[in-house]
Design a protein around this motif. Structure first.
Motif, PDB file in Angstrom:
ATOM      1  N   SER A 345       0.826  -1.198   0.000  1.00 60.19           N
ATOM      2  CA  SER A 345       0.000   0.000   0.000  1.00 60.19           C
ATOM      3  C   SER A 345       0.867   1.258   0.000  1.00 60.19           C
ATOM      4  N   ASN A 376      -4.901   2.705  -0.779  1.00 59.43           N
ATOM      5  CA  ASN A 376      -5.422   2.111   0.444  1.00 59.43           C
ATOM      6  C   ASN A 376      -4.608   2.513   1.683  1.00 59.43           C
ATOM      7  N   TRP A 377      -3.738   3.514   1.570  1.00 62.93           N
ATOM      8  CA  TRP A 377      -2.897   3.891   2.710  1.00 62.93           C
ATOM      9  C   TRP A 377      -3.717   4.566   3.806  1.00 62.93           C
TER      10      TRP A 377
END
Length: 783
Positions: A345, A376-377
């Motif tokens: 990510s 998606n961090w």
């Protein structure tokens, strides 16, 4: 037309095809320009040949090349500086006679690293540009053909563009091979620059120096450090300081001293596995603990014995509490992303902040939000905040929590530290925050060497510590007055991970650190050991004027101790919770923010307090995520989700106590990008005279005025002679007209219209004859 006239007046001069500046080797920026200035017509700065790099103790020059062009990103890669590119055993340094910064800005530099210096361990990727095409340069695969440009992508999100067109071929070839070898090839621990640095300096420890009067950072290397922390948090007497692992006789994955409630024989038997290690004690008597899980085995008998041992430990922990409280276990791997998912990510996320040029930046800006979502961090940050919130609620209900992980050195460190920052205001001060990192990360045996991939020879890299800093930054921007430190402090701390000098980030465990600091090969120094400096010794990197930027002028300090006489814990029979009550000097109780969730029937029958930040569309997600529990003492998922919502609403219905519990806002709109860390080197997002820095600078000015007025008023009231100004004054950062949103890492530069290197006739097209350009920036109204 101007170019056509020039070409007609010089028919013998042929155009010299040059690299399309600004393309960075990616898509060619349109229109591309053709230079009619031959290399021979460019004035070379011979003075650059005489420049020498600033070398630290133990630093050696390996290779250098003259006539290298460093292109300026602030000028859209259309201008640059001639200079010398040097590679040492510590850094890559670009030297030029041109001065990029004003004299007043020089004071904000790092003592170890200049503006044009790159630590070898900070280099993330290296590319060469061949015929307008960007190709990666890998160890053992460097071509004989010299690239036109050398691109260095750094882990602190700087991007350097170096032109090699006018560099001698042999020098350029040797320089590229040396840089690729020392930045990307695997190495060994003893080859890290830290050992050359302190070895040459005599191995003497600098000492935790900083601004005078700052409380010292507790290193947790002695029994007294652990005892003091137990006493500070009010830990139960059943937790004692374990010293049976002194000199690492039992396990190299444990510190020499730690707190636990088990016997020494049990620790020796299980080598630290399955031992609940103490992290922090709640005022109610419960505690936060962490434990390394037993390895999976196919032997049913062994598995049953391990399970029985853990159950006995939990029973002992429950019986030690005066109210016989419950114990809850949290297997973090069951609800949080794996290390591989975190690394993947972050790799996607960081590509958003490494544009080669302005054209690529604006092209990516169109799809920036979708790329950010796919990375998606922020979702991983949100999950960590929610998990910490879940554990905080348990502690506030007098339920001890045991965090369980395979090695107890990654997610355990992250969640345990985050929970303590949320609950304990001591860890929101600079000294407290640094002590927390020492206790939970350094002494908790977090594998900094592997996770930062300093040796470049493993696939265990994962930004776990950076993820923790990201979570703390979210709290910092949500509750600025609650933190003594600024985001500048956190950004500099994250940058220090890639300076291979500090022992804090160099090793996988205290045992590895102590073992590699011994000087066994030298008989005369056998009784001594190298003392690598800690990152908390900020004087190694910065002057006090720079360290002053670490302190938040909006921080609300703790009340003076003599204001209160004593603190009591009162049991509320109606609300079934503990309430902290302080009596002032007049003996009048002053109730503080209620720290626990009321759970009596009368509370649930009351009207619901005002809505917090939870929204209807997030309720289902909260129930799904927070519902999965693994302990037999835990309520059902649905009941816990309801309690969690009531816990939030009850807390949000009261005024915020910046020295009490701080619950993070973790829904989508509340999470933000750490702008200073990720965007500071991108000129297109720089806000001249704006950003948080301007707000803090104005706050410093106001504080300065208030303190000056207070001094004058006190002098009038006490009829004293004028005294020297109060030294405890926040000095404004900088002249307001020169501040920008990236301060102190970048300031509003005076950009000269005249190109320092005539790399293109683009400016001739824009401004007509080059002879008509103004000679002084004052003529342009830039000053």
């Amino acid at each position: 037309q101007h170019l056509s006239k020039q070409q007609q007046s010089n028919p013998e001069k042929k155009p010299h095809k040059m690299l399309s500046l600004g393309s960075g080797g990616g898509k060619t920026a349109k229109p591309s320009f053709v230079s009619y200035v031959s290399p021979e017509e460019i004035k070379k700065e011979n003075v650059n040949d005489e420049l020498k790099p600033h070398l630290l103790p133990g630093e050696l020059v390996i290779c250098e090349a003259n006539t290298v062009v460093k292109y300026s990103r602030e000028d859209s890669l259309q201008r640059g500086f001639y200079g010398k590119l040097v590679c040492t055993n510590f850094k890559i340094s670009f030297l030029s006679a041109e001065q990029l910064l004003d004299e007043v800005e020089q004071s904000y530099r790092n003592k170890l690293m200049g503006e044009n210096d790159i630590s070898l361990h900070c280099v993330d990727q290296i590319f060469g540009v061949y015929d307008d095409k960007k190709k990666p340069l890998l160890p053992g695969a460097v071509k004989n053909k010299i690239p036109e440009k050398l691109l260095l992508y750094c882990k602190d999100f700087r991007v350097f563009h170096f032109g090699l067109r006018y560099t001698k071929e042999e020098d350029a070839k040797r320089l590229i091979r040396v840089i690729v070898h020392h930045c990307l090839n695997p190495t060994s621990l003893k080859c890290l620059f830290a050992f050359s640095y302190v070895g040459t300096a005599g191995g003497l420890k600098v000492g935790p120096l900083g601004i005078e009067g700052e409380p010292p950072t507790i290193m947790f290397e002695t029994k007294s450090d652990w005892r003091d922390e137990l006493d500070r948090t009010g830990g139960l007497l059943t937790y004692r300081i374990i010293s049976s692992n002194e000199n690492y006789k039992i396990s190299t994955r444990l510190p020499q001293f730690f707190a636990a409630s088990v016997a020494d024989d049990d620790i020796k038997k299980y080598k630290g596995k399955g031992i609940p290690l103490w992290c922090w004690s709640h005022p109610s008597g419960c505690a936060l603990l962490k434990m390394a899980a037993f390895p999976e085995t196919v032997d049913d008998n062994t598995s049953q014995m391990d399970k029985g041992w853990i159950d006995r430990q939990f029973q002992v922990l429950g019986e030690t509490h005066p109210l016989n409280h419950t114990i809850k276990t949290e297997i973090l791997s069951a609800t949080l992303p794996t290390l591989q998912e975190i690394q993947a990510s972050y790799s996607r996320f960081k590509q958003l902040f490494l544009p080669d040029n302005a054209a690529e930046f604006w092209e990516s800006d169109v799809k920036w939000l979708s790329v950010l979502e796919n990375a998606n961090w922020l979702e991983i940050i949100r999950q960590c905040l929610k998990k910490a919130l879940d554990i905080v609620e348990c502690l506030e209900h007098s339920t001890s929590v045991v965090l369980v992980e395979e090695n107890c050195s990654d997610l355990c460190c992250l969640i345990a530290s985050l929970v303590q920052v949320i609950i304990d205001p001591h860890f929101r001060t600079i000294s407290g925050f640094q002590s927390l990192i020492q206790k939970e990360w350094v002494m908790g045996c977090h594998c900094f060497l592997d996770r930062c991939n300093l040796l470049r020879n493993n696939d265990k890299e994962a930004p776990v510590f950076l993820l923790f800093l990201e979570c703390v930054w979210q709290l910092l921007q949500q509750y600025p007055p609650a933190f003594e430190f600024t985001e500048t402090y956190m950004t500099i701390l994250s940058d220090s991970m890639y300076i291979p000098i500090f022992s804090t980030f160099l090793f996988n465990s205290p045992w590895q650190r102590d073992n590699n600091q011994m000087l066994d090969e030298d008989r005369r120094m056998r009784s001594r050991s190298l003392k690598l400096p800690s990152v908390w010794e900020w004087s190694v990197q910065f002057e006090n004027s720079v360290q002053a930027l670490f302190y938040n002028p909006l921080y609300i300090g703790k009340p003076k101790p003599d204001r209160f006489r004593r603190t009591q814990r009162i049991k509320d029979p109606e609300l079934n919770c503990l309430e902290i009550v302080q009596e002032n000097v007049m003996g009048i109780p002053e109730p503080q923010r209620q720290m626990s969730l009321p759970s009596s029937p009368s509370y649930h029958s009351r009207p619901s307090p005002k809505k917090g930040f939870f929204r209807e569309e997030t309720d289902h997600l909260i129930k799904t995520f927070l519902g999965k529990k693994i302990s037999r003492w835990t309520p059902t998922a649905e009941d816990h989700s309801v309690n969690n919502r009531l816990f939030y609403e009850n807390w949000c219905s009261k005024p915020i106590d910046h020295h009490g519990l701080l619950l993070p806002l973790h829904d989508g709109p509340a999470l933000k990008i750490w702008g200073q860390r990720y965007l500071r080197w991108i000129p297109e997002v720089q806000i001249p005279g704006g950003g948080l820095t301007t707000t803090l600078n104005k706050a410093c000015e106001i504080i300065d005025e208030i303190k000056t007025l207070q001094t004058k008023v006190s002098q009038c009231l006490l009829k004293r002679q004028p005294s020297s100004p109060n030294t405890d004054v926040f000095t404004p950062f900088h002249q307001s007209s020169r501040l920008s949103s990236t301060f102190p890492f970048g300031t509003l530069r005076r950009q000269s219209i005249k190109p320092r290197i005539p790399v293109s006739t683009n400016l001739s097209m824009s401004f007509g004859s080059m002879e008509n350009l103004p000679d002084d920036e004052e003529d342009l109204g830039l000053l």
